[in-house]
Write a protein that holds these residues in place. Structure first.
Motif, PDB file in Angstrom:
ATOM      1  N   HIS A   7       0.723  -1.639   0.294  1.00  0.00           N
ATOM      2  CA  HIS A   7       0.179  -0.085  -0.138  1.00  0.00           C
ATOM      3  C   HIS A   7       1.495   1.337  -0.749  1.00  0.00           C
ATOM      4  CE1 HIS A   7      -2.955  -2.979   1.099  1.00  0.00           C
ATOM      5  NE2 HIS A   7      -4.064  -1.959   0.649  1.00  0.00           N
ATOM      6  N   THR A  22       0.885   5.927  -0.407  1.00  0.00           N
ATOM      7  CA  THR A  22      -0.490   6.906  -0.277  1.00  0.00           C
ATOM      8  C   THR A  22       0.449   7.464  -0.659  1.00  0.00           C
ATOM      9  OG1 THR A  22      -1.222   7.976   1.398  1.00  0.00           O
ATOM     10  CG2 THR A  22       0.491   7.327   2.393  1.00  0.00           C
ATOM     11  N   CYS A  64      -3.342  12.466  -0.105  1.00  0.00           N
ATOM     12  CA  CYS A  64      -4.185  11.686   0.471  1.00  0.00           C
ATOM     13  C   CYS A  64      -3.861  12.165   2.197  1.00  0.00           C
ATOM     14  CB  CYS A  64      -3.742  10.509   0.855  1.00  0.00           C
ATOM     15  SG  CYS A  64      -3.938   9.667  -1.379  1.00  0.00           S
ATOM     16  N   ALA A  69      -2.950   4.611  -9.442  1.00  0.00           N
ATOM     17  CA  ALA A  69      -3.976   4.660  -8.823  1.00  0.00           C
ATOM     18  C   ALA A  69      -5.426   4.525  -8.494  1.00  0.00           C
ATOM     19  CB  ALA A  69      -3.927   6.313  -9.112  1.00  0.00           C
ATOM     20  N   ASN A  82      -5.961   1.508 -10.220  1.00  0.00           N
ATOM     21  CA  ASN A  82      -5.665  -0.524 -10.779  1.00  0.00           C
ATOM     22  C   ASN A  82      -6.343  -0.680 -11.817  1.00  0.00           C
ATOM     23  OD1 ASN A  82      -5.672  -2.874 -10.120  1.00  0.00           O
ATOM     24  ND2 ASN A  82      -7.293  -3.053  -8.982  1.00  0.00           N
ATOM     25  N   THR A  96     -10.274  -4.037  -5.278  1.00  0.00           N
ATOM     26  CA  THR A  96     -10.553  -2.718  -5.433  1.00  0.00           C
ATOM     27  C   THR A  96     -12.133  -2.841  -7.195  1.00  0.00           C
ATOM     28  OG1 THR A  96      -9.290  -1.559  -7.813  1.00  0.00           O
ATOM     29  CG2 THR A  96      -9.317  -0.976  -5.636  1.00  0.00           C
ATOM     30  N   SER A 104     -14.776   2.337   0.580  1.00  0.00           N
ATOM     31  CA  SER A 104     -14.402   3.389  -0.118  1.00  0.00           C
ATOM     32  C   SER A 104     -14.933   3.107  -2.105  1.00  0.00           C
ATOM     33  CB  SER A 104     -12.288   1.760  -0.544  1.00  0.00           C
ATOM     34  OG  SER A 104     -12.937   0.843  -1.103  1.00  0.00           O
ATOM     35  N   THR A 128      -9.118   3.647  -2.294  1.00  0.00           N
ATOM     36  CA  THR A 128      -7.894   4.199  -1.701  1.00  0.00           C
ATOM     37  C   THR A 128      -8.622   4.101  -0.481  1.00  0.00           C
ATOM     38  OG1 THR A 128      -8.256   6.172  -2.136  1.00  0.00           O
ATOM     39  CG2 THR A 128      -6.941   5.415  -3.419  1.00  0.00           C
TER      40      THR A 128
END
Ligand SMILES: Cc1cc2nc3c(=O)[nH]c(=O)nc-3n(C[C@H](O)[C@H](O)[C@H](O)COP(=O)(O)OP(=O)(O)OC[C@H]3O[C@@H](n4cnc5c(N)ncnc54)[C@H](O)[C@@H]3O)c2cc1C
Length: 459
Positions: free
Chosen positions: A71, A73, A77, A189, A191, A399, A425, A434
């Motif tokens: 993961h 970021t 964020c 960012a 997928n 996702t 999400s 995300t």
């Protein structure tokens, strides 16, 4: 981070008598639970699995602490970073001073994308101008498209139905710029490759991270396992605020009874004043009562996209890079997880493969052949250093599919039943699927619950 500002209408002696059940312990559920506990409610988190964290978790394997998937970021964020600060674990994130991505290019060449301190979007001009993975003419093409992208409004609903790749091709982009620049960002960012992502989502990502502020895309990489970074700190935070956190607690149904809710598990029913349903969309549709009015026809079309991580431990270090992207290679992004995993000798690299439909069912032995050869191509030392451990983690529904039209499929956090709200999400956060989107959805859900309870709770 501030807690929801609405005052709960307390029954009995105070708000601690007002019970809110949060179903699901991913980042969305944990965030909502922290907010509601801060606001003084009696919060119970119910998690179906044996562990907390949802799509972000760590596990032990052969003495290593392994994340289910790498993961990352970005500085933009802000809600996720504020959550870490609030939980006291911001030190567990290594934030870059300035956006810089080492890029492993065809033929084993090495280049990089690095911002300057100039104001946006000028901060990226040298990065693109010197980006050796592209020919000079293609770099010029990228500039033109980036400027046009800056003029798009991600809120413009008409952009959602269009594919990013179609838009890029109308703006002078070719296979090389797609492969060596645009896809590098969209797979990480959103997928998905540019052909599989919505123009609105891509515009949101590129504008927010790269084109509107100089520091928005500075990268943050967990230096601690995800469990230590936010999962266990959130659990501790809740317990310190009289919250309850229960694993092995699968919610089967939610029944509204007057203005309260019966939350049904296999062998127990909890009575709640309000419920945050922070579960994946297919579960939300199954357990929410019909009166909640979930937009099922839309949600069933959200779909899912896998992420696969290939974990390679070498007996000796093979590269000094702490992370890198790769273009024109099956390796998309790789990360040095040696210290985070607690490895004391050798080097542990995690290769993150987004939009991984083709890798999802590939046997580990075949993945081993492909990725050891590819890593040896990039890092000569890898060709001669024995690999002591190789394993694969596969997240089938990592996702939702953030393709054209996907934003219009997402559900609002508010449902038709006051007191029952959604988080996740995949809900309509304006953000991609995300950690940031999950945290934002959790805050919104907590705000809605607090506002509802402030309006009155009747049995
Ligand atoms: C491999 C991988 C890599 C990723 N990389 C990144 C990245 O680099 N950066 C980034 O920002 N994001 C990344 N993401 C996405 C990010 O992890 C998710 O967007 C976010 O964690 C989702 O959080 P959530 O709370 O919305 O959902 P989830 O984490 O899915 O939480 C839902 C929870 O509900 C529980 N549940 C389901 N049904 C029930 C039930 N009936 N009763 C009780 N509980 C139930 C589930 O067990 C789960 O714990 C990645 C995801 C994956 C899988």
């Amino acid at each position: 981070m501030t807690a929801p500002c609405a005052e709960p209408r307390a029954r009995g002696s105070g708000p601690r008598d007002v019970r809110v059940v949060v179903v699901g312990s991913g980042l969305a559920g944990l965030t909502a639970a922290c907010d509601l506990a801060d606001a003084g409610f009696a919060v119970t988190v119910l998690e179906a699995r044996s562990r907390l964290g949802g799509a972000t978790f760590s596990f032990q394997r052969d003495g290593l602490t392994v994340d289910n998937g790498q993961h990352v970021t970005l500085r933009c964020c802000t809600a996720y970073h504020a959550l870490l600060t609030r939980l006291g674990s911001a030190d567990g994130l290594e934030m870059q001073d300035r956006f810089r991505v080492p890029v492993l290019a065809p033929g084993g060449r090495f280049t990089e994308l690095r911002r300057t301190d100039a104001r946006a979007p000028l901060h990226l001009v040298p990065a693109i101008a010197r980006y050796a993975a592209l020919r000079p003419l293609d770099r010029l093409r990228v500039f033109r498209a980036a400027l046009a992208l800056r003029g798009l409004d991600p809120q413009d609903a008409s952009l959602d139905s269009l594919s990013f790749a179609d838009w890029l091709s109308r703006h002078g982009q070719n296979d090389a710029t797609l492969d060596r620049l645009w896809n590098l960002i969209t797979v990480a960012a959103l997928n998905g490759h540019a052909s599989d992502v919505s123009l609105a989502s891509a515009a949101m990502v590129f504008r927010t991270a790269l084109l509107e502020s100089a520091d928005g895309a500075d990268i943050g990489i967990p230096r601690w396992p995800l469990d230590d970074l936010h999962v266990r700190p959130a659990e501790k935070y809740l317990l310190e605020r009289h919250g309850q956190v229960r694993t092995h607690s699968t919610v089967r149904g939610i029944t509204p009874v007057r203005e309260r809710f019966l939350v049904r598990m296999d062998d127990e029913v909890l009575d709640a004043d309000a419920v945050v349903l922070a579960v994946p969309p297919e579960t939300a549709m199954r357990v929410a009562p019909g009166r909640a009015g979930l937009p099922e026809a839309r949600l069933t079309r959200l779909g899912a996209v896998p992420i696969v991580n290939v974990h390679v431990v070498y007996e000796r270090p093979v590269t000094d890079l702490t992370f890198a992207a790769a273009v024109s290679s099956p390796v998309q992004w790789l990360f040095d997880r040696t210290a985070a995993a607690g490895l004391t000798s050798g080097q542990y690299l995690a290769v993150s493969l987004s939009a991984a439909e083709t890798w999802l069912t590939t046997p580990a032995s075949a993945l081993r052949d492909v990725f050891l050869a590819e890593l040896a191509r990039f890092f000569p030392a890898a060709a001669t250093t024995p690999c002591s451990r190789f394993f694969v983690t596969r997240q089938r529904r990592a996702t939702f599919r953030q393709g054209p039209g996907s934003n219009s499929l997402r559900a609002a956090q508010r449902t038709a039943l006051p007191g029952l709200v959604l988080a996740g999400s995949w809900t309509a956060t304006g953000w991609p699927d995300t950690m940031e989107g999950a945290v934002r959805s959790g805050h919104r859900a907590a705000e809605l619950v607090a506002a509802h309870l402030a309006g009155g709770v009747s049995r």
